[in-house]
Scaffold this motif. Structure first.
Motif, mmCIF file in Angstrom:
data_model
loop_
_atom_site.group_PDB
_atom_site.id
_atom_site.type_symbol
_atom_site.label_atom_id
_atom_site.label_comp_id
_atom_site.label_asym_id
_atom_site.label_seq_id
_atom_site.Cartn_x
_atom_site.Cartn_y
_atom_site.Cartn_z
ATOM 1 N N SER B 168 0.879 -1.157 0.000
ATOM 2 C CA SER B 168 0.000 0.000 0.000
ATOM 3 C C SER B 168 0.921 1.214 0.000
ATOM 4 O O SER B 168 1.765 1.367 0.884
ATOM 5 C CB SER B 168 -0.878 -0.049 1.248
ATOM 6 N N LEU B 169 0.798 2.068 -1.010
ATOM 7 C CA LEU B 169 1.799 3.110 -1.236
ATOM 8 C C LEU B 169 1.196 4.494 -1.029
ATOM 9 O O LEU B 169 0.233 4.864 -1.686
ATOM 10 C CB LEU B 169 2.361 2.983 -2.659
ATOM 11 N N ASP B 170 1.782 5.248 -0.103
ATOM 12 C CA ASP B 170 1.323 6.610 0.187
ATOM 13 C C ASP B 170 2.510 7.563 0.185
ATOM 14 O O ASP B 170 3.664 7.124 0.230
ATOM 15 C CB ASP B 170 0.654 6.672 1.566
ATOM 16 N N ALA B 171 2.211 8.858 0.170
ATOM 17 C CA ALA B 171 3.267 9.860 0.282
ATOM 18 C C ALA B 171 2.888 10.831 1.385
ATOM 19 O O ALA B 171 1.716 11.149 1.567
ATOM 20 C CB ALA B 171 3.446 10.607 -1.033
ATOM 21 N N ALA B 172 3.905 11.299 2.128
ATOM 22 C CA ALA B 172 3.638 12.191 3.243
ATOM 23 C C ALA B 172 3.753 13.655 2.842
ATOM 24 O O ALA B 172 3.147 14.513 3.474
ATOM 25 C CB ALA B 172 4.615 11.904 4.386
ATOM 26 N N ASP B 173 4.537 13.953 1.811
ATOM 27 C CA ASP B 173 4.786 15.358 1.497
ATOM 28 C C ASP B 173 4.600 15.680 0.009
ATOM 29 O O ASP B 173 3.716 16.421 -0.368
ATOM 30 C CB ASP B 173 6.202 15.745 1.950
ATOM 31 N N VAL B 174 5.433 15.107 -0.838
ATOM 32 C CA VAL B 174 5.331 15.354 -2.280
ATOM 33 C C VAL B 174 5.179 13.993 -2.973
ATOM 34 O O VAL B 174 5.168 12.960 -2.318
ATOM 35 C CB VAL B 174 6.586 16.080 -2.813
ATOM 36 N N ILE B 175 5.065 14.017 -4.291
ATOM 37 C CA ILE B 175 4.913 12.752 -5.026
ATOM 38 C C ILE B 175 6.256 12.024 -5.070
ATOM 39 O O ILE B 175 7.286 12.604 -5.408
ATOM 40 C CB ILE B 175 4.399 13.015 -6.462
ATOM 41 N N VAL B 187 5.153 2.277 -9.201
ATOM 42 C CA VAL B 187 3.847 2.888 -8.946
ATOM 43 C C VAL B 187 4.079 4.176 -8.164
ATOM 44 O O VAL B 187 4.855 4.201 -7.206
ATOM 45 C CB VAL B 187 2.921 1.931 -8.159
ATOM 46 N N ASP B 188 3.421 5.236 -8.592
ATOM 47 C CA ASP B 188 3.601 6.526 -7.922
ATOM 48 C C ASP B 188 2.983 6.513 -6.532
ATOM 49 O O ASP B 188 1.987 5.842 -6.274
ATOM 50 C CB ASP B 188 2.957 7.640 -8.750
ATOM 51 N N MET B 189 3.591 7.289 -5.628
ATOM 52 C CA MET B 189 3.052 7.507 -4.285
ATOM 53 C C MET B 189 2.568 8.946 -4.262
ATOM 54 O O MET B 189 3.353 9.873 -4.447
ATOM 55 C CB MET B 189 4.140 7.298 -3.247
ATOM 56 N N ILE B 190 1.263 9.114 -4.077
ATOM 57 C CA ILE B 190 0.656 10.425 -4.231
ATOM 58 C C ILE B 190 0.029 10.854 -2.908
ATOM 59 O O ILE B 190 -0.727 10.085 -2.304
ATOM 60 C CB ILE B 190 -0.402 10.372 -5.353
ATOM 61 N N PRO B 191 0.360 12.077 -2.421
ATOM 62 C CA PRO B 191 -0.222 12.515 -1.146
ATOM 63 C C PRO B 191 -1.757 12.459 -1.194
ATOM 64 O O PRO B 191 -2.358 12.880 -2.181
ATOM 65 C CB PRO B 191 0.254 13.968 -1.022
ATOM 66 N N GLY B 192 -2.360 11.904 -0.168
ATOM 67 C CA GLY B 192 -3.816 11.863 -0.089
ATOM 68 C C GLY B 192 -4.451 10.702 -0.808
ATOM 69 O O GLY B 192 -5.673 10.620 -0.917
ATOM 70 N N ARG B 193 -3.646 9.771 -1.315
ATOM 71 C CA ARG B 193 -4.220 8.647 -2.046
ATOM 72 C C ARG B 193 -3.363 7.411 -1.806
ATOM 73 O O ARG B 193 -2.148 7.490 -1.777
ATOM 74 C CB ARG B 193 -4.244 8.979 -3.529
ATOM 75 N N SER B 194 -4.018 6.260 -1.598
ATOM 76 C CA SER B 194 -3.269 5.010 -1.430
ATOM 77 C C SER B 194 -3.274 4.253 -2.750
ATOM 78 O O SER B 194 -4.336 3.873 -3.231
ATOM 79 C CB SER B 194 -3.922 4.140 -0.353
ATOM 80 N N ASN B 195 -2.099 4.048 -3.298
ATOM 81 C CA ASN B 195 -1.993 3.188 -4.477
ATOM 82 C C ASN B 195 -1.595 1.789 -4.026
ATOM 83 O O ASN B 195 -1.049 1.610 -2.939
ATOM 84 C CB ASN B 195 -0.976 3.747 -5.465
ATOM 85 N N ARG B 196 -1.891 0.815 -4.853
ATOM 86 C CA ARG B 196 -1.579 -0.562 -4.500
ATOM 87 C C ARG B 196 -0.717 -1.195 -5.560
ATOM 88 O O ARG B 196 -0.826 -0.890 -6.735
ATOM 89 C CB ARG B 196 -2.866 -1.371 -4.356
ATOM 90 N N LEU B 197 0.134 -2.099 -5.101
ATOM 91 C CA LEU B 197 1.015 -2.818 -6.016
ATOM 92 C C LEU B 197 1.219 -4.208 -5.434
ATOM 93 O O LEU B 197 1.569 -4.346 -4.267
ATOM 94 C CB LEU B 197 2.363 -2.081 -6.140
ATOM 95 N N ALA B 198 0.944 -5.235 -6.228
ATOM 96 C CA ALA B 198 1.159 -6.604 -5.765
ATOM 97 C C ALA B 198 2.408 -7.148 -6.432
ATOM 98 O O ALA B 198 2.559 -7.063 -7.649
ATOM 99 C CB ALA B 198 -0.051 -7.464 -6.108
ATOM 100 N N LEU B 199 3.321 -7.695 -5.614
ATOM 101 C CA LEU B 199 4.564 -8.250 -6.149
ATOM 102 C C LEU B 199 4.748 -9.660 -5.616
ATOM 103 O O LEU B 199 4.338 -9.980 -4.495
ATOM 104 C CB LEU B 199 5.768 -7.394 -5.739
ATOM 105 N N ARG B 200 5.361 -10.519 -6.438
ATOM 106 C CA ARG B 200 5.711 -11.858 -5.956
ATOM 107 C C ARG B 200 7.141 -12.133 -6.394
ATOM 108 O O ARG B 200 7.434 -12.189 -7.601
ATOM 109 C CB ARG B 200 4.774 -12.923 -6.532
#
Lengths: 121, 336
Positions: B168-175, B187-200
């Motif tokens: 689950s990828l988030d950002a605290a300050d900038v992208i 996958v970008d980490m964008i303030p105010g939004r949770s992006n997801r990435l599945a890896l194996r």
């Protein structure tokens, strides 16, 4: 109206790319709004994009039919560059035909992700 | 022209021009191919998403090579062998097919081939969840194993081999952007939004992840080691990471206010502004994969962080008396 015209104009030329632009905007905005409201569910948006794609391709087909008529149904080969009203018509008609092809491909390409993606992740 | 000379050169025990050129070409090829492997290469995959991406790359490369050969071949044919012009009708037909229809078909096939991979890269069936927050210029990492307590760490990611891990990828300050080339796409980490990435991950080893979106002066100094472990070893490591640290020797650390920003679990240091240091000495590197994790580097990082990581929020502590700096470095070294 840009359909059912006797003469080709800049407006008939611009119709197919305008349809492409509106289709792209619709798909983009609809998906963005759906993902903003309820993450991870794109079902209705995929259906809406499918309907919009069929509608857009229908409009482009109409523009194609009209442009084919303006072109003179292939009576003469390009480049249609003589300074006559007839060649001006044929040039506009032929350019619109090419834009119809480009716009149809572009509409299909921008709709394809909706076939493969089922959620917003 | 060259044929006569290499014989003489070879007779004199020196390589000829052709041989030199051949060796240079072989050397260049070896260097190029060597650049394809390593801990931070998308062409040396260690995960199923990265394998799919590398496969996509090779297919595209082969296709591009074929198209290049056809286009250049056609140009050479037209320039050297086809001396009489073709008819206007044939020319128009060539433009229509070669310039519009065939490229459209090729692009359609490639688009479908690429899009078909996207659902695989986002498969939600995860056995472990890891939250990663990008901050200027480090990574806050929280493991959320099923049925266990959350474990906070920083600047290092460890995953068990063969397990599907959802980030689950988030950002605290900038992208920022989270990219482990050997395991998958970025996958970008964008303030105010949770992006997801599945890896194996498909094989064990140590790899390298980076921030792939410019995020400030120390953007290039924001990386992290990625350790793919056997599942048993990973469980043991995670249990060890969940343990609290001993407060022994932390007087200087606390007296200089380090605990205001950094947490060392089990001690009065509970800050959450900077990286959690509870098991700092057990990590592979320091400062988001900037320095090796040894005693000298730990002391240097505390003293010179303002120049090592320009723009970081931590001030350099170079003004500390040597005894206090040494005490802090010793304490950090004790946080196994």
């Amino acid at each position: 109206m840009v359909y059912g015209r006797d003469d080709a104009t800049l407006w008939t030329l611009l119709t197919p790319p305008t349809v492409w632009a509106l289709h792209f905007l619709f798909a983009y905005v609809a998906a963005a709004m759906a993902c903003g409201e309820t993450p991870f569910a794109l079902g209705p948006v995929r259906v809406a994009i499918g309907v919009a794609t069929a509608f857009a391709l229908g409009l482009i087909a109409l523009a194609w039919r009209q442009a084919y008529r303006h072109w003179g149904r292939g009576a003469d080969r390009p480049p249609h560059d003589a300074p006559t009203d007839e060649d001006r018509q044929r040039f506009l008609g032929f350019a619109t035909l090419l834009l119809c092809g480009l716009s149809a491909v572009a509409v299909v390409f921008s709709a394809l992700p909706a076939v493969f993606l089922s959620d917003c992740r | 022209m060259l044929t006569g000379r290499p014989v003489h050169a070879a007779a004199a025990g020196r390589p000829g021009r052709v041989a030199v050129a051949r060796r240079a070409a072989a050397g260049a090829l070896a260097l190029t191919l060597a650049a394809c492997s390593g801990p931070q290469s998308a062409l040396d995959p260690a995960g199923d998403a990265a394998e799919a991406i590398a496969g996509l790359f090779w297919v595209l490369l082969a296709g591009a090579a074929v198209i290049w050969a056809l286009v250049i071949g056609a140009a050479v044919f037209a320039l050297r062998f086809k001396t009489r012009p073709i008819s206007e009708r044939a020319g128009l037909r060539l433009v229509l097919w070669g310039g519009a229809v065939v490229p459209t078909l090729i692009l359609s096939v490639l688009l479908v081939y690429g899009l078909r991979l996207m659902p695989l890269l986002r498969d939600p069936a995860a056995e472990l969840r890891v939250e990663v927050v990008g901050e200027q210029f480090w990574w806050r990492v929280t493991y959320r194993p099923e049925g266990g307590p959350a474990v906070v760490s920083a600047n290092e990611v460890r995953v068990p081999v063969g397990a599907r891990v959802e980030f689950s990828l988030d950002a605290a300050d900038v992208i920022h952007s989270f990219w482990i080339p050997a395991l998958g796409g970025k996958v970008d980490m964008i303030p105010g939004r949770s992006n997801r990435l599945a890896l194996r991950a498909t094989r064990t080893g140590t790899f390298r992840g980076v921030c792939a979106e410019f995020c400030g002066p120390a953007h290039t100094r924001m990386a992290f080691p990625v350790v793919v472990m056997e599942p048993e070893a990973f469980r043991a490591w995670l249990a060890e990471q969940a343990r609290e640290a001993s407060p022994a020797g932390n007087e200087t650390f606390l007296a200089n206010g380090c605990g205001g920003c950094h947490a060392v679990r089990g001690t009065p240091a509970t800050g959450t502004i900077g990286p959690d240091l509870t098991h700092l000495a057990s990590r592979l590197s320091l400062g988001a994969d900037l320095l090796p994790n040894d005693a000298a580097s730990r002391a240097r990082f505390v003293a010179e962080v303002d120049t090592l990581k320009p723009g970081a929020r931590m001030p350099g502590f170079g003004m500390l008396p040597p005894a206090e700096a040494a005490a802090i470095a010793d304490y950090l070294g004790s946080l196994e």
